[in-house]
Design a protein around this motif. Structure first.
Motif, PDB file in Angstrom:
ATOM      1  N   SER A 474       0.830  -1.209   0.000  1.00  0.00           N
ATOM      2  CA  SER A 474       0.000   0.000   0.000  1.00  0.00           C
ATOM      3  C   SER A 474       0.863   1.257   0.000  1.00  0.00           C
ATOM      4  O   SER A 474       0.578   2.224  -0.718  1.00  0.00           O
ATOM      5  CB  SER A 474      -0.926  -0.010   1.218  1.00  0.00           C
ATOM      6  N   TYR A 477       2.088   1.843  -3.530  1.00  0.00           N
ATOM      7  CA  TYR A 477       1.100   2.468  -4.410  1.00  0.00           C
ATOM      8  C   TYR A 477       0.938   3.955  -4.094  1.00  0.00           C
ATOM      9  O   TYR A 477       0.849   4.799  -5.001  1.00  0.00           O
ATOM     10  CB  TYR A 477      -0.253   1.763  -4.269  1.00  0.00           C
ATOM     11  N   GLN A 478       0.893   4.272  -2.794  1.00  0.00           N
ATOM     12  CA  GLN A 478       0.755   5.682  -2.419  1.00  0.00           C
ATOM     13  C   GLN A 478       1.981   6.477  -2.862  1.00  0.00           C
ATOM     14  O   GLN A 478       1.865   7.620  -3.316  1.00  0.00           O
ATOM     15  CB  GLN A 478       0.545   5.805  -0.908  1.00  0.00           C
ATOM     16  N   GLN A 550      -3.091   8.288   3.034  1.00  0.00           N
ATOM     17  CA  GLN A 550      -3.973   8.173   1.877  1.00  0.00           C
ATOM     18  C   GLN A 550      -5.003   9.307   1.873  1.00  0.00           C
ATOM     19  O   GLN A 550      -5.252   9.921   0.824  1.00  0.00           O
ATOM     20  CB  GLN A 550      -4.688   6.811   1.896  1.00  0.00           C
ATOM     21  N   SER A 579      -4.440   0.850  -3.437  1.00  0.00           N
ATOM     22  CA  SER A 579      -4.153   1.048  -2.012  1.00  0.00           C
ATOM     23  C   SER A 579      -5.418   0.873  -1.179  1.00  0.00           C
ATOM     24  O   SER A 579      -5.419   0.231  -0.130  1.00  0.00           O
ATOM     25  CB  SER A 579      -3.549   2.430  -1.781  1.00  0.00           C
TER      26      SER A 579
END
Length: 617
Positions: A474, A477-478, A550, A579
């Motif tokens: 995650s 991806y962020q 996020q 994410s």
């Protein structure tokens, strides 16, 4: 075939299936005069009085039950009670256990035979429950169900020792108490009220004799065996199981050809090339795949076991059970899975489907120390602690048989004799595990309490590994999304660009912290639950941080969304969706764990059994 009618047991088969009758051979007993013994001497298939070994549906037949106790065991004399196992004729899989006992002889009368038995469809239901219980407690060893079972087995030992006062009634009282305690335990469950310790022992004997279950009842299966020593990840090779014909009790491995084929290049752990010229013949002996069955220090010692699949895949909806092998190869701890594993490669978002981005624990643990700790946990979880717990049931069964015989011959129980017999039976039950242990110099002998503690520790480590993998992916991806937006400098003012740089720094710091948390030293010889729980708490904090990152990015992105190029917008949206999907998965895992913590009896979605076995859930 003996003509002594007192040794006959007549069986009628109304189950609708072909049946073969099998007996376990207790190490304290001789085998039958009319049976075919397995290659390892642990089981025997009984011949029918009319010839052959297959009892057809709707037919009846008689088998001879004429075991004797060895002179150095319980005392000279006949065995009076048996747990006759009705098996499928193709795989010799246990379908039912028929507990039969010869009635005591009355004065001036011939010795009576054994009560006639009838096998029906209802008779088979109990073994279905036993198989479910066996695999469920293996897959959920830290569940309340498994703990209560272990507690009952411990209490049985204490109860037998308490009854062993040397009196003439002591053995009879102890036998009755064991029966009552086991019956009470299973009747107190929701799903397993027809299970008996004899049925569980029959399954254990089967699993320890034939590799069929670990071959997943296929003609050909390969386990890809991976190793880690904390400094490098290795592909050790493959364990190949191939069925060479019908299951044959007289053949080594029951008719399977078992080979361990070493890797062509162990350091290329994302490949599966092997060196066929160096293939090693493997014997399946007492539950262990080993190259040296007669040695106390085998080079290869791998044990099959059951494991909840979602601990490997991190899929919250996967309640099925996986077959895995764990143990040692050339002094290095290994895990064998039935699908090849490859190291994950960081790439651009969109290169994987959403389904593939629901990360596999294995694929994400590319760091040697991480993977090593993960391997250690699985080895300890299924190959050590769970293996140790499984032997407790067999030990309780062995003690019951011993006490029953003492009661039959009206002999008393002495405390010292009971403790000595208990130790002897326990050692015999753990013969395979001892061999597995001795292949690993660092392995420490476990008592039951220690095993339960280790299981709980290893469960937390495996769950922590999944959380680590999910967070790492995650964060990746962020980070992609933040970096891509930073590249769009024309749409950013100084304040927004500064906020994004700060966010990127935080993401990198958290990502490194997650790796550090998981890479903290875990002393396998002395695991601390407090240390594991502390680590798990730190991972939970990073989960919270990841959510904040996020949300922060999404808020910044919304202020700039109109100005961002369509191509960049699509890239960012895919990354953030990936994410978010991972967080959804994390939440589902946590919800499932909370639900299971409230349930006394966890359930499996699918059990590892031959297709012909009818399971009612």
């Amino acid at each position: 075939m003996t003509t002594d009618q007192s040794k006959f047991c007549h069986v009628t088969n109304n189950s609708g299936k072909d049946i073969t009758l099998v007996l376990a051979v207790n190490p304290d007993e001789t085998s039958s005069s009319d049976g075919v013994k397995s290659a390892n001497g642990q089981l025997e298939v009984l011949n029918l009085s009319g010839g052959g070994q297959v009892l057809k549906p709707g037919s009846s037949g008689a088998v001879t039950l004429d075991h004797h106790y060895k002179s150095d065991a319980y005392g000279d004399g006949s065995v009076f009670d048996y747990d006759l196992v009705a098996c499928d004729t193709d795989w010799l899989y246990p379908l039912a256990v028929l507990s039969v006992e010869q009635e005591e002889q009355k004065p001036d009368s011939a010795l009576p035979g054994y009560p006639a038995q009838t096998i029906t469809q209802q008779t088979l239901a109990a073994m279905n429950e036993a198989a479910s219980f066996y695999q469920t407690t293996a897959a959920y060893p830290s569940s309340q169900l498994a703990k209560d079972y272990v507690t009952t087995l411990q209490q049985i030992k204490e109860a037998v020792v308490g009854k062993a006062d040397g009196s003439s009634e002591s053995a009879h009282s102890a036998a009755a108490l064991i029966s009552k305690m086991m019956e009470s335990f299973f009747l107190g469950t929701k799903e397993y009220q027809h299970v008996t310790q004899a049925a569980l022992t029959a399954l254990g004997n089967y699993y320890n004799t034939f590799p069929c279950v670990w071959a997943q009842y296929k003609d050909d299966i390969t386990y890809y065996v991976y190793a880690g020593d904390g400094t490098v990840n290795l592909f050790a090779g493959v364990l190949s199981l191939k069925k060479s014909g019908a299951i044959d009790i007289t053949k080594v491995n029951g008719g399977y050809t078992c080979l361990f084929i070493p890797a062509a290049d162990p350091f290329k752990n994302d490949q599966t090339d092997v060196n066929e010229q160096k293939a090693v013949s493997i014997t399946y002996d007492k539950g262990i795949f080993t190259d040296l069955p007669d040695s106390d220090k085998p080079t290869i010692a791998l044990a099959g076991s059951f494991m909840l699949k979602r601990l490997l895949t991190n899929d919250p909806d996967d309640n099925s059970v996986a077959s895995v092998v764990t143990g040692m190869v050339n002094g290095v701890q290994c895990v064998g899975l039935d699908t090849p594993q490859t190291s994950s490669q960081e790439g651009s978002a969109g290169s994987k489907s959403i389904g593939e981005t629901i990360v596999s624990t294995w694929d994400q643990l590319t760091h040697p120390k991480q993977r090593n700790e993960w391997i250690i946990s699985i080895v300890s979880f299924v190959g050590g602690a769970v293996f140790a717990l499984a032997s407790l049931g067999g030990t309780a069964y062995g003690i019951y048989r011993y006490v029953k015989y003492r009661a039959r011959v009206k002999a008393g129980l002495a405390k010292e004799a009971v403790l000595s017999k208990y130790k002897e039976i326990r050692v015999n039950q753990e013969t395979g595990r001892i061999k597995w242990m001795q292949a690993d110099n660092s392995y420490i002998e476990l008592n039951t309490d220690r095993a339960l503690e280790l299981i709980e520790s290893c469960t937390d480590i495996l769950e922590g590994a999944g959380l680590t993998a999910a967070l790492t992916q995650s964060f990746t991806y962020q980070r992609y999304a933040v970096q891509h937006l930073l590249e769009c400098s024309s749409v950013l003012d100084a304040a927004t660009k500064g906020d994004l740089q700060s966010l990127l720094t935080s993401l990198r710091a958290s990502d490194k912290n997650v790796m550090k948390i998981f890479n903290d030293e875990f002393q396998r010889s002395n695991p601390s639950l407090e240390l594991i729980k502390e680590r798990f708490g730190q991972l939970k904090q990073e989960t919270t941080n990841c959510t904040v990152y996020q949300e922060t990015f999404e808020n910044l992105y919304k202020t700039l969304e109109r100005n961002v190029a369509l191509e960049a917008k699509e890239f960012i949206n895919v990354n953030m969706a990936n994410s978010a999907q991972i967080f959804k998965q994390i939440n589902e895992v946590e919800e499932r764990e909370e639900l299971e913590a409230r349930e006394e009896e966890p359930r499996l979605e699918r059990e590892v059994k031959p297709e012909f076995v009818e399971v009612v859930l």
